[in-house]
Design an enzyme around this catalytic site. Structure first.
Site, PDB file in Angstrom:
ATOM      1  N   GLU A 307      21.893 -14.321   6.585  1.00 19.30           N
ATOM      2  CA  GLU A 307      22.920 -15.125   5.910  1.00 19.30           C
ATOM      3  C   GLU A 307      24.211 -15.146   6.720  1.00 19.30           C
ATOM      4  O   GLU A 307      24.781 -16.203   6.984  1.00 19.30           O
ATOM      5  CB  GLU A 307      23.176 -14.564   4.508  1.00 19.30           C
ATOM      6  CG  GLU A 307      24.200 -15.348   3.715  1.00 19.30           C
ATOM      7  CD  GLU A 307      23.776 -16.788   3.445  1.00 19.30           C
ATOM      8  OE1 GLU A 307      22.665 -16.971   2.913  1.00 19.30           O
ATOM      9  OE2 GLU A 307      24.543 -17.705   3.783  1.00 19.30           O
ATOM     10  N   ASP A 311      25.962 -18.387   8.499  1.00 19.82           N
ATOM     11  CA  ASP A 311      27.308 -18.811   8.113  1.00 19.82           C
ATOM     12  C   ASP A 311      28.220 -18.904   9.329  1.00 19.82           C
ATOM     13  O   ASP A 311      28.943 -19.889   9.514  1.00 19.82           O
ATOM     14  CB  ASP A 311      27.907 -17.815   7.101  1.00 19.82           C
ATOM     15  CG  ASP A 311      27.175 -17.840   5.767  1.00 19.82           C
ATOM     16  OD1 ASP A 311      26.457 -18.813   5.500  1.00 19.82           O
ATOM     17  OD2 ASP A 311      27.309 -16.868   4.995  1.00 19.82           O
ATOM     18  N   SER A 594      22.987 -22.487   1.383  1.00 20.12           N
ATOM     19  CA  SER A 594      23.640 -21.482   2.216  1.00 20.12           C
ATOM     20  C   SER A 594      24.188 -22.065   3.493  1.00 20.12           C
ATOM     21  O   SER A 594      25.117 -21.521   4.072  1.00 20.12           O
ATOM     22  CB  SER A 594      22.605 -20.453   2.657  1.00 20.12           C
ATOM     23  OG  SER A 594      22.625 -19.359   1.837  1.00 20.12           O
ATOM     24  N   ASP A 635      28.568 -41.285   0.215  1.00 17.84           N
ATOM     25  CA  ASP A 635      27.725 -41.266  -0.982  1.00 17.84           C
ATOM     26  C   ASP A 635      26.256 -41.165  -0.558  1.00 17.84           C
ATOM     27  O   ASP A 635      25.803 -41.904   0.309  1.00 17.84           O
ATOM     28  CB  ASP A 635      27.976 -42.565  -1.766  1.00 17.84           C
ATOM     29  CG  ASP A 635      27.392 -42.510  -3.161  1.00 17.84           C
ATOM     30  OD1 ASP A 635      26.852 -41.448  -3.552  1.00 17.84           O
ATOM     31  OD2 ASP A 635      27.476 -43.539  -3.861  1.00 17.84           O
ATOM     32  N   ILE A 636      25.527 -40.242  -1.168  1.00 13.43           N
ATOM     33  CA  ILE A 636      24.095 -40.079  -0.865  1.00 13.43           C
ATOM     34  C   ILE A 636      23.313 -40.731  -1.998  1.00 13.43           C
ATOM     35  O   ILE A 636      23.525 -40.410  -3.164  1.00 13.43           O
ATOM     36  CB  ILE A 636      23.727 -38.580  -0.751  1.00 13.43           C
ATOM     37  CG1 ILE A 636      24.596 -37.891   0.306  1.00 13.43           C
ATOM     38  CG2 ILE A 636      22.242 -38.407  -0.460  1.00 13.43           C
ATOM     39  CD1 ILE A 636      24.453 -38.420   1.711  1.00 13.43           C
ATOM     40  N   GLY A 654      27.350 -43.373  -6.433  1.00 13.88           N
ATOM     41  CA  GLY A 654      28.338 -42.608  -7.212  1.00 13.88           C
ATOM     42  C   GLY A 654      27.906 -41.155  -7.348  1.00 13.88           C
ATOM     43  O   GLY A 654      26.931 -40.719  -6.732  1.00 13.88           O
ATOM     44  N   ASP A 656      26.210 -37.803  -8.574  1.00 12.73           N
ATOM     45  CA  ASP A 656      24.936 -37.459  -9.205  1.00 12.73           C
ATOM     46  C   ASP A 656      24.736 -35.955  -9.147  1.00 12.73           C
ATOM     47  O   ASP A 656      25.309 -35.279  -8.291  1.00 12.73           O
ATOM     48  CB  ASP A 656      23.777 -38.190  -8.513  1.00 12.73           C
ATOM     49  CG  ASP A 656      23.794 -37.985  -7.018  1.00 12.73           C
ATOM     50  OD1 ASP A 656      23.523 -36.856  -6.565  1.00 12.73           O
ATOM     51  OD2 ASP A 656      24.115 -38.952  -6.272  1.00 12.73           O
TER      52      ASP A 656
END
Ligand SMILES: *[C@@H]1O[C@H](CO)[C@@H](O)[C@H](O)[C@H]1NC(C)=O
Ligand SMILES: *[C@@H]1O[C@H](CO)[C@@H](O)[C@H](O)[C@H]1NC(C)=O
Ligand SMILES: *[C@@H]1O[C@H](CO)[C@@H](O)[C@H](O)[C@H]1NC(C)=O
Ligand SMILES: *[C@@H]1O[C@H](CO)[C@@H](O)[C@H](O)[C@H]1NC(C)=O
Ligand SMILES: *[C@@H]1O[C@H](CO)[C@@H](O)[C@H](O)[C@H]1NC(C)=O
Ligand SMILES: *[C@@H]1O[C@H](CO)[C@@H](O)[C@H](O)[C@H]1NC(C)=O
Length: 677
Positions: A307, A311, A594, A635-636, A654, A656
């Protein structure tokens, strides 16, 4: 809360037990409606037993907190960016002098001498020892012993207690009282801490090794971003220019939270820099902010934590030459003990950056929960021997947190109290970004979690299972997107979905949905209402907000499987799949929210750098500005977040509950945040 159990065992005195009916001047303050089946009410507490009484005083103004947070974070507010000092926050929320006076006066009148009463420094609570007889007379209550069938623990408590009418409005709760503080039930404990998915406050990261005839992506070539995401792919996706700063602002070090004794290894960072970011010199490394003994790096590369490496390897290419600090919570003895039951988290982080949180009293909890948070000094050999750290660090401007769990597992009071603290830190200008989870609308099924064969709630395991602390309205949640095979970084991304076995061992989809604990916040209402109006999800729903997380599983009695009035998750998204990383000296491809969280957080850190260089404050709590300016995000509109045997929700035009408002468009975000005061 301390409770001297031993005293309770002396119950065989022959004494007269009085009843203390309440006079008309007194009102019921708390009453238990039903006793959880794990508890059994036993005999009356011996009147001579000493009870450690705690009176939690009502904090002022917490109901107004959201209004004040908006005042400093809504782009239309004249006070945008005018964050509060720590002292202003403490003064504003702590109980007023009249509260302390009213409670003290009541106690003295009732015969509890002033010298017996202690008041905490931040006026959060009043403490005194009383015999059970005194306590019963004071509260017009009957104290009984309650035995916990799970742990065998015995606690004193009552079914109902009373206080004078005019004092009631100053008091949050009194213990011993109706609250029976139960340790986590074993069935809810994390089963395998070495499985990097599932459980509570776990890092959400997965990894696989590339197979077959695979060649290492070259650092600047963008034609393989559908196979491996390199720093160049991230920069191209979100139009992030090189930082260009020679002298980064020393007050803007990026914060990354770690737990579970995640050690980074310099060897891995060096391999990564050499292969992908030749501009970052060998041996560049983060500083360590050690919280209650949280460990630093390791020289043994095989101990490196995936992790922390992920990061750092995502954040450095975006923020360099700005520095990074790892905020490492809790000592390695607690964190690596396979038997540890302290499975929640973040309270020690919050204690360390706000000393008043150490004694903050709300919803019947004062300070850390001794059953849920590690206790310091740690008695174990090699453990952290210092006192719990309170208020020893200044909060970072941005904290990236790739850990979390499910809201249904975290006791209601514990999470509500903590959520208030995120609000207070937002007022002071800190941006908290949390990974939204990797299991779509549910959780992982057994054996990766303790949520049964579906990972979902309710008797049939069909009810969606939202994540924590993502449900708190005062943090920013980051979902995950993917560049699907054959696609390029110059086309729109889609919501991530990788079916189990391809390539990770579990299903991976972007955590999203609606909280059962918090209602939809004001800043999000329009976005959520528009979503329901224009893209009604094809599932039955219910409308409820609970004040006890044990109730969540029963919410779907009407057949509904998600909440229609809860806070929506996530707020935004970023890439979270096929991320090129080095861990343990090996190259691998990693995924999870993550990954998306440090990407988004690093971008926010860059925005702060630009603002601070122009004499402006950091952006602080982001959501109100983003929901009012969704155009600064990409926007996806393709993909879903499967879970609970469904396709999950759909990414649409929009906001979601899959990818939120979308992924960053750095130039547009920069323009917006530089235009704000
Ligand atoms: C980028 O990689 C692709 C596929 O591996 C290769 O065909 C192309 O020649 C590379 N481009 C450059 C400029 O190296
Ligand atoms: C490095 O760590 C691994 C995994 O914990 C361990 O097996 C190995 O003995 C360690 N090596 C050294 C030199 O300490
Ligand atoms: C964990 O519990 C097992 C069984 O009770 C015990 O044998 C073992 O020593 C414990 N391990 C640690 C690290 O405390
Ligand atoms: C919790 O909710 C129930 C049902 O809505 C309500 O009766 C009860 O008073 C609430 N308890 C608290 C402590 O707010
Ligand atoms: C849309 O998302 C699906 C997964 O839900 C994926 O298979 C497909 O390739 C995506 N389409 C595009 C254009 O990326
Ligand atoms: C993955 O999701 C599918 C569809 O919800 C489900 O049938 C399957 O059991 C899941 N597999 C794992 C390993 O989680």
């Amino acid at each position: 809360m301390e409770w001297k159990t031993g005293l309770l065992l002396l119950i065989s005195y022959a004494v007269t037990i009085y009843a203390h009916p309440a006079p008309p001047t007194h009102v019921v303050h708390e009453k238990r409606d039903s006793l959880h089946r794990r508890w059994t009410k036993k005999s009356r507490v011996n009147p001579f037993s000493i009870l450690p009484m705690r009176i939690g005083l009502l904090q002022r103004n917490i109901d107004d907190g959201p209004k004040y947070l908006l005042d400093v974070s809504d782009p239309d507010s004249p006070n945008y960016g005018k964050h509060w000092t720590t002292q202003q926050v403490i003064d504003f929320f702590q109980p007023g002098a009249e509260t302390v006076q009213a409670v003290r006066g009541w106690l003295v009148n009732a015969g509890i001498a002033e010298r017996r009463v202690t008041i905490s420094e931040n006026k959060a609570w009043v403490a005194f020892d009383a015999t059970a007889h005194e306590a019963e007379r004071l509260l017009h209550a009957e104290f009984h012993e309650y035995e916990d069938s799970v742990t065998g623990r015995v606690m004193p408590g009552c079914d109902v207690y009373h206080v004078p009418q005019e004092v009631g409005k100053h008091i949050d709760y009194i213990t011993p009282g109706i609250k029976l503080l139960a340790p986590d039930v074993p069935s809810k404990r994390m089963k395998k801490r070495d499985t990097r998915v599932g459980g509570i406050a776990k890092p959400s990261r997965m990894v696989y090794a590339p197979s077959g005839s695979w060649t290492m992506p070259s650092s600047q070539n963008l034609s393989n971003c559908d196979v491996a995401i390199t720093p160049a792919c991230v920069a191209a996706l979100y139009k992030i220019p090189p930082s260009g700063y020679e002298h980064p602002n020393p007050a803007n070090v990026m914060g990354i939270y770690e737990s579970e004794a995640q050690y980074y290894a310099q060897e891995d960072l060096n391999l990564f820099f050499a292969n992908f970011t030749p501009n970052i010199p060998k041996d560049t490394h983060p500083s360590i902010v050690s919280i209650d003994g949280g460990p630093g790096p390791t020289n043994n590369v095989s101990e490196a934590g995936g992790e922390v490496e992920l990061d750092l390897q995502l954040a450095y290419p975006i923020v360099y030459p700005q520095s990074i600090a790892i905020w490492q919570e809790d000592d390695a003895i607690y964190e690596l003990n396979p038997n540890q039951t302290y499975t929640w988290g973040f309270n020690h982080l919050l204690d360390a950056i706000d000393g008043s949180y150490c004694t903050y009293s709300a919803y019947g909890e004062t300070g850390d929960d001794p059953n849920l948070d590690p206790i310091y000094p740690d008695p174990a050999p090699g453990g952290y021997k210092g006192q719990l750290q309170c208020g020893v660090y200044k909060p970072p401007n941005v904290l990236s947190v790739s850990y979390g769990g499910q809201e249904a597992h975290v006791p209601w009071a514990y999470q509500r109290r903590q959520c208030n603290e995120y609000l207070k830190l937002g007022l002071q200008g800190t941006s908290f970004l949390f990974a939204s989870g990797d299991a779509g609308v549910g959780n992982y099924p057994e054996p990766y979690s303790f949520d049964g064969p579906t990972g979902c709630l309710g008797p049939q395991g069909t009810i969606f299972n939202p994540t924590w602390p993502n449900n708190c309205p005062w943090v920013t949640n980051v979902g995950a997107t993917k560049v699907y095979p054959g696609r390029t970084v110059f086309e729109p991304e889609s919501a991530v979905y990788d079916p189990a076995g391809h390539p990770y061992h579990v299903n991976f989809s972007s955590g999203g949905g609606f909280s059962n604990v918090y209602k939809v916040p004001e800043y999000q209402k329009y976005a959520v209402e528009t979503y329901f109006a224009q893209h009604n999800p094809p599932y039955p729903f219910y409308s409820a907000i609970v004040n006890d997380t044990d109730l969540i599983g029963s919410l779907g009695a009407s057949g509904g499987i998600y909440n229609r009035i809860g806070r929506g998750i996530p707020d935004v998204a970023a890439n979270g799949d096929n991320i090129a990383t080095y861990t343990g000296g090996e190259f691998g491809l990693s995924g999870g929210t993550s990954a998306s969280t440090p990407i988004f957080s690093a971008i926010v850190n860059r925005l702060n750098e630009e603002r601070m260089n122009r004499g402006k404050s950091p952006v602080g709590f982001l959501n109100p500005a983003l929901y009012k300016n969704p155009g600064v995000l990409n926007d996806i509109t393709n993909g879903t977040n499967p879970g609970c045997g469904t396709l999950g929700f759909f990414a649409v035009k929009g906001w979601d509950p899959v990818t939120g408002l979308g992924t960053p468009n750095y130039p547009k975000m920069l323009e917006l945040f530089l235009s704000l005061p």
